[in-house]
Design a protein around this motif. Structure first.
Motif, PDB file in Angstrom:
ATOM      1  N   GLU A  22       0.712  -1.164   0.143  1.00  0.00           N
ATOM      2  CA  GLU A  22       0.098   0.167  -0.024  1.00  0.00           C
ATOM      3  C   GLU A  22       0.740   1.208  -0.172  1.00  0.00           C
ATOM      4  OE1 GLU A  22      -3.865   1.716   2.393  1.00  0.00           O
ATOM      5  OE2 GLU A  22      -2.880   0.064   3.296  1.00  0.00           O
ATOM      6  N   HIS A  23       1.842   1.153   0.752  1.00  0.00           N
ATOM      7  CA  HIS A  23       2.953   2.371   0.725  1.00  0.00           C
ATOM      8  C   HIS A  23       3.351   2.639  -0.435  1.00  0.00           C
ATOM      9  CE1 HIS A  23       5.802   5.179   2.215  1.00  0.00           C
ATOM     10  NE2 HIS A  23       6.908   4.511   1.399  1.00  0.00           N
ATOM     11  N   LEU A  24       4.073   1.380  -1.082  1.00  0.00           N
ATOM     12  CA  LEU A  24       4.575   1.571  -2.487  1.00  0.00           C
ATOM     13  C   LEU A  24       3.690   2.217  -3.629  1.00  0.00           C
ATOM     14  CD1 LEU A  24       6.662  -1.801  -2.870  1.00  0.00           C
ATOM     15  CD2 LEU A  24       7.429   0.772  -2.786  1.00  0.00           C
ATOM     16  N   LEU A  44       8.389  -0.203  -8.948  1.00  0.00           N
ATOM     17  CA  LEU A  44       7.892  -1.205  -9.724  1.00  0.00           C
ATOM     18  C   LEU A  44       8.466  -2.648  -9.424  1.00  0.00           C
ATOM     19  CD1 LEU A  44       6.951   0.179 -13.263  1.00  0.00           C
ATOM     20  CD2 LEU A  44       5.324  -0.279 -11.180  1.00  0.00           C
ATOM     21  N   THR A  45       9.920  -2.479  -9.233  1.00  0.00           N
ATOM     22  CA  THR A  45      10.731  -3.631  -8.889  1.00  0.00           C
ATOM     23  C   THR A  45      10.314  -4.141  -7.538  1.00  0.00           C
ATOM     24  OG1 THR A  45      12.509  -2.931 -10.389  1.00  0.00           O
ATOM     25  CG2 THR A  45      13.030  -4.477  -8.602  1.00  0.00           C
ATOM     26  N   GLU A  46      10.401  -3.207  -6.574  1.00  0.00           N
ATOM     27  CA  GLU A  46      10.126  -3.524  -5.180  1.00  0.00           C
ATOM     28  C   GLU A  46       8.577  -4.125  -5.055  1.00  0.00           C
ATOM     29  OE1 GLU A  46      10.281  -1.590  -0.549  1.00  0.00           O
ATOM     30  OE2 GLU A  46      11.001  -0.409  -2.484  1.00  0.00           O
ATOM     31  N   LYS A  47       7.822  -3.600  -5.807  1.00  0.00           N
ATOM     32  CA  LYS A  47       6.211  -3.935  -5.869  1.00  0.00           C
ATOM     33  C   LYS A  47       6.172  -5.623  -6.246  1.00  0.00           C
ATOM     34  CE  LYS A  47       2.676  -2.312  -8.077  1.00  0.00           C
ATOM     35  NZ  LYS A  47       1.792  -1.469  -9.107  1.00  0.00           N
ATOM     36  N   GLN A  48       6.895  -5.676  -7.523  1.00  0.00           N
ATOM     37  CA  GLN A  48       7.046  -7.232  -7.919  1.00  0.00           C
ATOM     38  C   GLN A  48       7.390  -8.026  -6.763  1.00  0.00           C
ATOM     39  OE1 GLN A  48       5.607  -8.197 -10.770  1.00  0.00           O
ATOM     40  NE2 GLN A  48       6.030 -10.339  -9.854  1.00  0.00           N
ATOM     41  N   ALA A  49       8.579  -7.678  -6.169  1.00  0.00           N
ATOM     42  CA  ALA A  49       9.163  -8.667  -5.119  1.00  0.00           C
ATOM     43  C   ALA A  49       8.069  -9.041  -3.996  1.00  0.00           C
ATOM     44  CB  ALA A  49      10.285  -8.077  -4.601  1.00  0.00           C
ATOM     45  N   ILE A 101      -6.129  -5.490   1.531  1.00  0.00           N
ATOM     46  CA  ILE A 101      -6.315  -6.012   0.158  1.00  0.00           C
ATOM     47  C   ILE A 101      -7.128  -5.173  -0.729  1.00  0.00           C
ATOM     48  CG2 ILE A 101      -6.848  -7.788  -1.383  1.00  0.00           C
ATOM     49  CD1 ILE A 101      -6.054  -9.759   0.782  1.00  0.00           C
ATOM     50  N   GLU A 102      -8.243  -4.790  -0.042  1.00  0.00           N
ATOM     51  CA  GLU A 102      -9.345  -3.958  -0.635  1.00  0.00           C
ATOM     52  C   GLU A 102      -8.670  -2.522  -1.204  1.00  0.00           C
ATOM     53  OE1 GLU A 102     -12.691  -4.314   1.584  1.00  0.00           O
ATOM     54  OE2 GLU A 102     -13.187  -6.364   0.843  1.00  0.00           O
ATOM     55  N   ARG A 103      -7.946  -2.032  -0.034  1.00  0.00           N
ATOM     56  CA  ARG A 103      -7.110  -0.770  -0.295  1.00  0.00           C
ATOM     57  C   ARG A 103      -6.260  -0.613  -1.369  1.00  0.00           C
ATOM     58  NH1 ARG A 103      -7.184  -0.884   5.261  1.00  0.00           N
ATOM     59  NH2 ARG A 103      -4.877  -1.331   5.319  1.00  0.00           N
ATOM     60  N   CYS A 104      -5.449  -1.767  -1.479  1.00  0.00           N
ATOM     61  CA  CYS A 104      -4.558  -1.846  -2.489  1.00  0.00           C
ATOM     62  C   CYS A 104      -5.302  -1.884  -3.796  1.00  0.00           C
ATOM     63  CB  CYS A 104      -3.579  -3.059  -2.191  1.00  0.00           C
ATOM     64  SG  CYS A 104      -2.320  -2.641  -1.026  1.00  0.00           S
ATOM     65  N   ASP A 105      -6.416  -2.842  -3.782  1.00  0.00           N
ATOM     66  CA  ASP A 105      -7.037  -2.755  -5.108  1.00  0.00           C
ATOM     67  C   ASP A 105      -7.638  -1.578  -5.708  1.00  0.00           C
ATOM     68  OD1 ASP A 105      -8.219  -4.686  -7.284  1.00  0.00           O
ATOM     69  OD2 ASP A 105     -10.143  -4.269  -6.424  1.00  0.00           O
ATOM     70  N   ARG A 106      -7.976  -0.728  -4.672  1.00  0.00           N
ATOM     71  CA  ARG A 106      -8.296   0.611  -5.064  1.00  0.00           C
ATOM     72  C   ARG A 106      -7.523   1.484  -5.538  1.00  0.00           C
ATOM     73  NH1 ARG A 106     -11.785  -0.217  -0.493  1.00  0.00           N
ATOM     74  NH2 ARG A 106     -10.481   0.951   0.794  1.00  0.00           N
ATOM     75  N   LEU A 107      -6.552   1.347  -4.808  1.00  0.00           N
ATOM     76  CA  LEU A 107      -5.229   2.121  -5.362  1.00  0.00           C
ATOM     77  C   LEU A 107      -4.670   1.548  -6.663  1.00  0.00           C
ATOM     78  CD1 LEU A 107      -3.005   2.387  -2.221  1.00  0.00           C
ATOM     79  CD2 LEU A 107      -3.939   4.366  -3.465  1.00  0.00           C
ATOM     80  N   ASN A 108      -4.680   0.422  -6.760  1.00  0.00           N
ATOM     81  CA  ASN A 108      -4.181  -0.109  -8.163  1.00  0.00           C
ATOM     82  C   ASN A 108      -5.015   0.154  -9.537  1.00  0.00           C
ATOM     83  OD1 ASN A 108      -2.526  -2.005  -9.617  1.00  0.00           O
ATOM     84  ND2 ASN A 108      -4.125  -3.326  -9.940  1.00  0.00           N
TER      85      ASN A 108
END
Length: 158
Positions: A22-24, A44-49, A101-108
Motif C-alpha cells: 500500500e505504501h509503495l 515497480l521492482t519492489e512492488k513485484q518482489a 487487500i481492498e485498499r490496495c485494489d482501489r489504489l491499483n
C-alpha cells in the motif's frame, strides 16, 4: 508451535506485505501524478518482489486450509477458522488483511486510471503532431464513429 499460532503469524506476514505494498502504491500514485517516470522503476521492482512474497505466503495459507479439508474460498476459510479457533481471533485478523487487500485494489485501479489518462494525453499529442486536430471524428446515421476524409496538414507540411 500450534497451528493457530502458525496461521496467525502467516496472516501477520501477509498483512505487513500488504501494508508495504500500500505504501509503495501511494508512492506510485505520486510518481504517476508528477510524471517523474525516472522514479517509477525502483517502485515497480519492489512492488513485484512484495507481490511474489505475498503469493508464497498465500500458497502456505491455502495449503493449511485445504490440508484441513476445506476449500480455499471465503466459505471454506470461515469453516477452517471456526474449527481451528472458536475465539474468532483468526477471523478478525483475516478481516484486517482483507481490508488491506481492498485498499490496495482501489489504489491499483486509481493508478491504472492515471496511466490510461497519460496514455491518452500522449496519443492526442501524437495526433496533433501528425496533423489530426482531434476534431475529425464524426458519426454516421447509425451512431458509429466515422473519420472525416478531410485531414489537417501535418506539422512538417505547415
Amino acid at each position: 508451535m500450534d497451528q493457530i499460532t502458525e496461521f496467525s503469524e502467516s496472516i501477520d506476514r501477509s498483512l505487513q506485505f500488504m501494508q508495504d505494498l500500500e505504501h509503495l502504491m501511494l508512492l506510485e500514485t505520486e510518481v504517476l501524478a508528477s510524471r517523474d517516470i525516472g522514479r517509477l522503476q525502483p517502485i515497480l521492482t519492489e512492488k513485484q518482489a512484495l507481490i511474489e512474497r505475498l503469493e508464497q505466503e498465500t500458497g502456505r495459507q491455502k495449503q493449511w486450509v485445504e490440508g484441513a479439508g476445506h476449500a480455499f474460498t471465503p466459505a471454506g476459510i470461515a469453516r477452517f477458522f471456526r474449527e481451528l479457533d472458536p475465539s474468532a481471533r483468526l477471523s478478525n485478523h483475516w478481516s484486517t488483511l482483507k481490508e488491506a487487500i481492498e485498499r490496495c485494489d482501489r489504489l491499483n485501479h486509481a493508478n491504472g486510471l492515471l496511466i490510461e489518462r497519460g496514455r491518452k494525453r500522449v496519443a492526442m499529442s501524437l495526433r496533433l503532431l501528425s496533423g489530426d486536430d482531434g476534431q475529425s471524428t464524426t458519426y454516421d446515421p447509425h451512431g458509429r464513429p466515422s473519420s472525416s476524409k478531410h485531414r489537417s496538414r501535418t506539422l512538417s507540411r505547415a
